[in-house]
Design a protein around this motif. Structure first.
Motif, PDB file in Angstrom:
ATOM      1  N   GLU A 254      54.341  34.554  35.593  1.00 39.47           N
ATOM      2  CA  GLU A 254      53.665  35.397  36.573  1.00 39.47           C
ATOM      3  C   GLU A 254      52.190  35.021  36.701  1.00 39.47           C
ATOM      4  N   ALA A 255      51.585  34.576  35.598  1.00 44.40           N
ATOM      5  CA  ALA A 255      50.160  34.240  35.608  1.00 44.40           C
ATOM      6  C   ALA A 255      49.882  32.823  36.081  1.00 44.40           C
ATOM      7  N   ALA A 256      50.873  31.937  36.020  1.00 48.41           N
ATOM      8  CA  ALA A 256      50.654  30.529  36.349  1.00 48.41           C
ATOM      9  C   ALA A 256      50.236  30.369  37.807  1.00 48.41           C
ATOM     10  N   THR A 257      49.355  29.416  38.059  1.00 49.21           N
ATOM     11  CA  THR A 257      48.860  29.172  39.419  1.00 49.21           C
ATOM     12  C   THR A 257      49.235  27.798  39.950  1.00 49.21           C
ATOM     13  N   ARG A 258      49.874  26.963  39.138  1.00 55.19           N
ATOM     14  CA  ARG A 258      50.200  25.598  39.569  1.00 55.19           C
ATOM     15  C   ARG A 258      51.637  25.545  40.095  1.00 55.19           C
ATOM     16  N   ARG A 259      51.970  24.460  40.768  1.00 52.58           N
ATOM     17  CA  ARG A 259      53.261  24.341  41.452  1.00 52.58           C
ATOM     18  C   ARG A 259      54.406  23.990  40.519  1.00 52.58           C
ATOM     19  N   PHE A 260      54.107  23.364  39.377  1.00 54.37           N
ATOM     20  CA  PHE A 260      55.146  22.945  38.438  1.00 54.37           C
ATOM     21  C   PHE A 260      54.877  23.564  37.071  1.00 54.37           C
ATOM     22  N   VAL A 261      55.941  23.746  36.295  1.00 53.62           N
ATOM     23  CA  VAL A 261      55.847  24.443  35.009  1.00 53.62           C
ATOM     24  C   VAL A 261      56.543  23.625  33.927  1.00 53.62           C
ATOM     25  N   TYR A 262      55.894  23.578  32.770  1.00 51.01           N
ATOM     26  CA  TYR A 262      56.533  23.064  31.564  1.00 51.01           C
ATOM     27  C   TYR A 262      56.348  24.103  30.466  1.00 51.01           C
ATOM     28  N   PHE A 263      57.407  24.389  29.710  1.00 54.15           N
ATOM     29  CA  PHE A 263      57.356  25.339  28.601  1.00 54.15           C
ATOM     30  C   PHE A 263      57.140  24.574  27.297  1.00 54.15           C
ATOM     31  N   LEU A 264      56.050  24.887  26.614  1.00 55.68           N
ATOM     32  CA  LEU A 264      55.673  24.181  25.384  1.00 55.68           C
ATOM     33  C   LEU A 264      55.595  25.195  24.255  1.00 55.68           C
ATOM     34  N   ASP A 265      56.566  25.161  23.342  1.00 57.88           N
ATOM     35  CA  ASP A 265      56.560  26.110  22.232  1.00 57.88           C
ATOM     36  C   ASP A 265      55.382  25.854  21.303  1.00 57.88           C
ATOM     37  N   ASP A 266      55.066  26.850  20.480  1.00 63.42           N
ATOM     38  CA  ASP A 266      53.871  26.757  19.624  1.00 63.42           C
ATOM     39  C   ASP A 266      54.109  25.966  18.339  1.00 63.42           C
ATOM     40  N   ASP A 267      55.247  25.283  18.233  1.00 62.00           N
ATOM     41  CA  ASP A 267      55.449  24.338  17.134  1.00 62.00           C
ATOM     42  C   ASP A 267      55.809  22.954  17.673  1.00 62.00           C
ATOM     43  N   ASN A 268      55.493  22.721  18.944  1.00 62.39           N
ATOM     44  CA  ASN A 268      55.843  21.464  19.597  1.00 62.39           C
ATOM     45  C   ASN A 268      54.595  20.750  20.093  1.00 62.39           C
ATOM     46  N   VAL A 269      54.759  19.501  20.442  1.00 63.70           N
ATOM     47  CA  VAL A 269      53.778  18.769  21.242  1.00 63.70           C
ATOM     48  C   VAL A 269      54.544  18.179  22.427  1.00 63.70           C
ATOM     49  N   MET A 270      53.813  17.880  23.494  1.00 64.26           N
ATOM     50  CA  MET A 270      54.450  17.354  24.700  1.00 64.26           C
ATOM     51  C   MET A 270      53.946  15.948  24.981  1.00 64.26           C
ATOM     52  N   LEU A 271      54.677  15.220  25.794  1.00 59.08           N
ATOM     53  CA  LEU A 271      54.231  13.919  26.265  1.00 59.08           C
ATOM     54  C   LEU A 271      53.086  14.147  27.245  1.00 59.08           C
ATOM     55  N   PRO A 272      51.862  13.721  26.931  1.00 58.20           N
ATOM     56  CA  PRO A 272      50.734  14.023  27.823  1.00 58.20           C
ATOM     57  C   PRO A 272      50.889  13.476  29.236  1.00 58.20           C
ATOM     58  N   SER A 273      51.658  12.412  29.399  1.00 55.10           N
ATOM     59  CA  SER A 273      51.846  11.827  30.732  1.00 55.10           C
ATOM     60  C   SER A 273      53.031  12.435  31.479  1.00 55.10           C
ATOM     61  N   LEU A 274      53.600  13.530  30.983  1.00 57.62           N
ATOM     62  CA  LEU A 274      54.813  14.085  31.588  1.00 57.62           C
ATOM     63  C   LEU A 274      54.611  14.432  33.059  1.00 57.62           C
ATOM     64  N   GLY A 275      53.505  15.104  33.379  1.00 58.51           N
ATOM     65  CA  GLY A 275      53.251  15.441  34.777  1.00 58.51           C
ATOM     66  C   GLY A 275      53.060  14.218  35.644  1.00 58.51           C
ATOM     67  N   GLU A 276      52.369  13.218  35.119  1.00 63.90           N
ATOM     68  CA  GLU A 276      52.134  11.981  35.874  1.00 63.90           C
ATOM     69  C   GLU A 276      53.446  11.259  36.172  1.00 63.90           C
ATOM     70  N   LEU A 277      54.391  11.336  35.233  1.00 64.61           N
ATOM     71  CA  LEU A 277      55.674  10.664  35.412  1.00 64.61           C
ATOM     72  C   LEU A 277      56.609  11.434  36.335  1.00 64.61           C
ATOM     73  N   LEU A 278      56.684  12.759  36.144  1.00 63.53           N
ATOM     74  CA  LEU A 278      57.738  13.526  36.800  1.00 63.53           C
ATOM     75  C   LEU A 278      57.353  14.116  38.142  1.00 63.53           C
ATOM     76  N   ILE A 279      56.128  14.618  38.284  1.00 64.59           N
ATOM     77  CA  ILE A 279      55.787  15.322  39.515  1.00 64.59           C
ATOM     78  C   ILE A 279      55.909  14.420  40.744  1.00 64.59           C
ATOM     79  N   PRO A 280      55.378  13.193  40.732  1.00 60.82           N
ATOM     80  CA  PRO A 280      55.563  12.358  41.924  1.00 60.82           C
ATOM     81  C   PRO A 280      57.021  12.013  42.189  1.00 60.82           C
ATOM     82  N   TYR A 281      57.816  11.899  41.118  1.00 64.50           N
ATOM     83  CA  TYR A 281      59.241  11.625  41.278  1.00 64.50           C
ATOM     84  C   TYR A 281      59.953  12.814  41.926  1.00 64.50           C
ATOM     85  N   LEU A 282      59.679  14.031  41.436  1.00 63.43           N
ATOM     86  CA  LEU A 282      60.293  15.216  42.013  1.00 63.43           C
ATOM     87  C   LEU A 282      59.863  15.407  43.461  1.00 63.43           C
TER      88      LEU A 282
END
Length: 257
Positions: free
Chosen positions: A92-120
């Motif tokens: 509800e609070a998010a303002t961006r067009r795409f969402v990724y859920f990152l748990d508090d014991d995880n790390v994410m691929l920093p380039s994930l948005g760069e890879l996936l958003i243009p593809y989607l």
């Protein structure tokens, strides 16, 4: 681990090499983190890409470490309930067009948005499902590719990136009445969410990309030197990117199918 994993080359028709456009891709991404283990946030935050919106939603009132990367902090209800209420508030609070859920014991691929958003965007897709790396309680590390069918116990929030507008169109009926994310007591919220999202909007499978399950524990086992550096505040984003590319991007399969 499969030793063949390393960074693959994205086809030039999929992703522009422009730095300005790369930043713009990250600026279209909201990363939502339910928080019950605030002491892990410095390591978690080190993987959130610059330009992305990072939303922290706590499980009740708690102290949040100082010095985190820029973020939005929401004090959520005390539920001890797998982060379902926190994800709903984050959406509800998010303002961006795409969402990724990152748990508090995880790390994410920093380039994930760069890879996936243009593809989607290029192929007008609503979202993507990719695999995860699992560190089992026995100490074994293994791979779960993106499953052809979404099944309970075989999917996780770390496997998904999708459009916020579509997520918020999901209306879960009783006994899991909620908007965007199911309100359930057990751990099956990710399964119910992904099953509903695919049924409504579709999910493409990406066999070349992976996420982590309990990623900080797994990284501590696989790369203890880097984990110690993160804990001591030696955060080198280029080193982290290279390290995560080695585990989260595969070269022995086509990037998309």
């Amino acid at each position: 681990m499969q030793t063949a994993w390393r960074a693959f080359s994205i086809p030039p028709t999929t992703l522009s090499s422009s730095r300005a456009e790369t930043v713009a891709f990250n600026e279209q991404l909201s990363v939502i983190t339910p928080v019950s283990r605030p002491q892990l946030l410095p390591a978690v935050g080190s993987s959130v890409p610059s330009g992305a919106e990072w939303i922290l939603v706590s499980d009740g009132a708690m102290a949040i470490p100082d010095g985190l990367r820029p973020h939005i902090l929401i004090c959520g209800p005390r539920t001890t309930n797998w982060g379902h209420a926190q994800r709903a508030l984050g959406l509800e609070a998010a303002t961006r067009r795409f969402v990724y859920f990152l748990d508090d014991d995880n790390v994410m691929l920093p380039s994930l948005g760069e890879l996936l958003i243009p593809y989607l965007e290029r192929y007008a897709l609503a979202g993507a499902l990719f695999g995860i790396l699992i560190h089992a309680s026995t100490g074994r590390t293994h791979v779960w590719p993106a499953p052809p069918k979404i099944r309970i116990g075989r999917v996780d929030t770390a496997m998904f990136l999708g459009r916020r507008e579509e997520i918020l169109q999901l209306q879960f009926s009783e006994p899991v009445h909620a908007r965007g994310w199911p309100n359930v007591r057990g751990r099956e919220g990710d399964f119910l969410f992904l099953k509903a999202y695919e049924a409504e909007f579709g999910l493409t499978r990406l066999p070349a990309l992976y996420g982590f399950h309990n990623g900080l524990v797994l990284l501590q086992k696989l790369q203890p030197w880097f984990f110690r550096n993160i804990e001591s505040e030696l955060k080198v984003s280029t080193v982290l990117e290279t390290l995560l590319n080695a585990y989260l991007i595969r070269t022995d399969v086509p990037p998309w199918w």
